[in-house]
Write an enzyme that holds these catalytic residues in place. Structure first.
Site, PDB file in Angstrom:
ATOM      1  N   SER A 196       0.808  -1.216   0.000  1.00 40.13           N
ATOM      2  CA  SER A 196       0.000   0.000   0.000  1.00 40.13           C
ATOM      3  C   SER A 196       0.844   1.270   0.000  1.00 40.13           C
ATOM      4  O   SER A 196       0.310   2.363  -0.190  1.00 40.13           O
ATOM      5  CB  SER A 196      -0.920   0.014   1.227  1.00 40.13           C
ATOM      6  OG  SER A 196      -0.159  -0.012   2.426  1.00 40.13           O
ATOM      7  N   ASP A 232      -9.657  -1.959  -1.741  1.00 41.35           N
ATOM      8  CA  ASP A 232     -10.327  -1.240  -2.828  1.00 41.35           C
ATOM      9  C   ASP A 232     -10.531  -2.221  -3.986  1.00 41.35           C
ATOM     10  O   ASP A 232      -9.586  -2.560  -4.697  1.00 41.35           O
ATOM     11  CB  ASP A 232      -9.480  -0.056  -3.262  1.00 41.35           C
ATOM     12  CG  ASP A 232     -10.144   0.814  -4.325  1.00 41.35           C
ATOM     13  OD1 ASP A 232     -10.938   0.287  -5.133  1.00 41.35           O
ATOM     14  OD2 ASP A 232      -9.839   2.015  -4.371  1.00 41.35           O
ATOM     15  N   ARG A 279      -6.117  -8.635   6.663  1.00 41.02           N
ATOM     16  CA  ARG A 279      -5.711 -10.037   6.724  1.00 41.02           C
ATOM     17  C   ARG A 279      -6.736 -10.979   6.092  1.00 41.02           C
ATOM     18  O   ARG A 279      -6.352 -11.942   5.416  1.00 41.02           O
ATOM     19  CB  ARG A 279      -5.445 -10.455   8.182  1.00 41.02           C
ATOM     20  CG  ARG A 279      -4.264  -9.739   8.774  1.00 41.02           C
ATOM     21  CD  ARG A 279      -4.012 -10.124  10.218  1.00 41.02           C
ATOM     22  NE  ARG A 279      -2.840  -9.419  10.724  1.00 41.02           N
ATOM     23  CZ  ARG A 279      -1.595  -9.817  10.558  1.00 41.02           C
ATOM     24  NH1 ARG A 279      -1.357 -10.941   9.919  1.00 41.02           N
ATOM     25  NH2 ARG A 279      -0.592  -9.104  11.021  1.00 41.02           N
ATOM     26  N   SER A 319      -1.951 -17.878   7.502  1.00 37.68           N
ATOM     27  CA  SER A 319      -2.695 -18.110   8.731  1.00 37.68           C
ATOM     28  C   SER A 319      -1.709 -17.976   9.893  1.00 37.68           C
ATOM     29  O   SER A 319      -0.846 -17.108   9.872  1.00 37.68           O
ATOM     30  CB  SER A 319      -3.359 -19.499   8.691  1.00 37.68           C
ATOM     31  OG  SER A 319      -4.078 -19.735   9.874  1.00 37.68           O
TER      32      SER A 319
END
Length: 239
Positions: free
Chosen positions: A37, A62, A107, A132
């Site tokens: 990001s 998004d 996540r 995980s």
């Protein structure tokens, strides 16, 4: 492992485990695209990875942006999703519901969004590897949110393995690993945690990002594994 001629996309690949996966994939001959990001993180990762690596900025929450990213990226052989904000503990007595909801955003929902956008671009012999953690099987005080996210990722992995076949879908479940995921703790606190946890494990140490990256590469190359949660935890679940 030989990944020559294959394209690996690592969402969250600019630091920590994701960066180690990108490095391993490059070493195996793959073309690698990392996504994050933040522009500064992407540019720094591309410089460190060198030739054969591309990087793009994308907001995983998004939908339009993620779809545009994968449309521009082209054919994908393997999607690896390691994105996530630094971990923090929250006891039920200290519940902040807004913060609890946000814990799932990157996540879980970010992963689901990436899978949705990537699947039309994927070759049928490809793979998706999610992230995980051992908290889904062995949690402790303050781990309600972390354990819940891990449990959700485990269930998502198994469901997608059925729905998206013949694309293989697996998840890697690291134990405590020396990585930026613990950035909310100061350096002394991190080192104390690593030392304490490591002493309690059968292998006598916490994981390094390279240990965990090897598990992702296994999932990329193993052609007869899907719907599996691959633990890389130094013996956490048996300690």
């Amino acid at each position: 492992m030989d990944l020559r001629g294959q394209h690996v996309v690592v969402v969250g690949g600019t630091s920590g485990i994701g960066f180690a996966v990108a490095r391993r994939a490059l070493d195996a001959g793959a073309e690698v695209t990392v996504a994050s990001s933040r522009r500064t993180s992407v540019d720094a990762a591309r410089e460190r990875l060198g030739e054969g690596a591309r990087g793009e900025v994308v907001n995983v929450l998004d939908t339009a942006a993620v779809e545009a990213f994968f449309n521009a990226t082209g054919t994908v052989d393997h999607l690896v999703y390691t994105a996530g904000e630094p971990l923090s503990m929250m006891k039920v007595a200290d519940l902040d519901l807004d913060r609890a909801r946000s814990f799932f955003e990157i996540r879980y929902f970010g992963a689901l969004n990436a899978v949705h956008a990537a699947r039309p671009q994927m070759r049928d012999g490809g793979s998706i590897t999610l992230t995980s953690g051992t908290a889904g099987e062995r949690a402790g005080t303050g781990w309600a949110l972390g354990a819940s996210v891990c449990g959700a990722m485990n269930s998502l992995t198994r469901a997608l393995a059925v729905e998206l076949a013949p694309v293989r879908v697996n998840a890697v479940a690291p134990g405590i690993t020396r990585s930026p995921v613990w950035a909310e703790m100061d350096e002394a606190g991190q080192e104390a945690m690593y030392e304490q946890v490591g002493r309690a494990l059968p292998l006598g140490r916490v994981g390094e990002v390279e240990d965990v990256a090897d598990a992702y590469l296994y999932c990329l190359g193993q052609q007869y594994t899907t719907g599996t949660i691959l633990g890389v935890d130094g013996g956490t679940l048996v300690a």
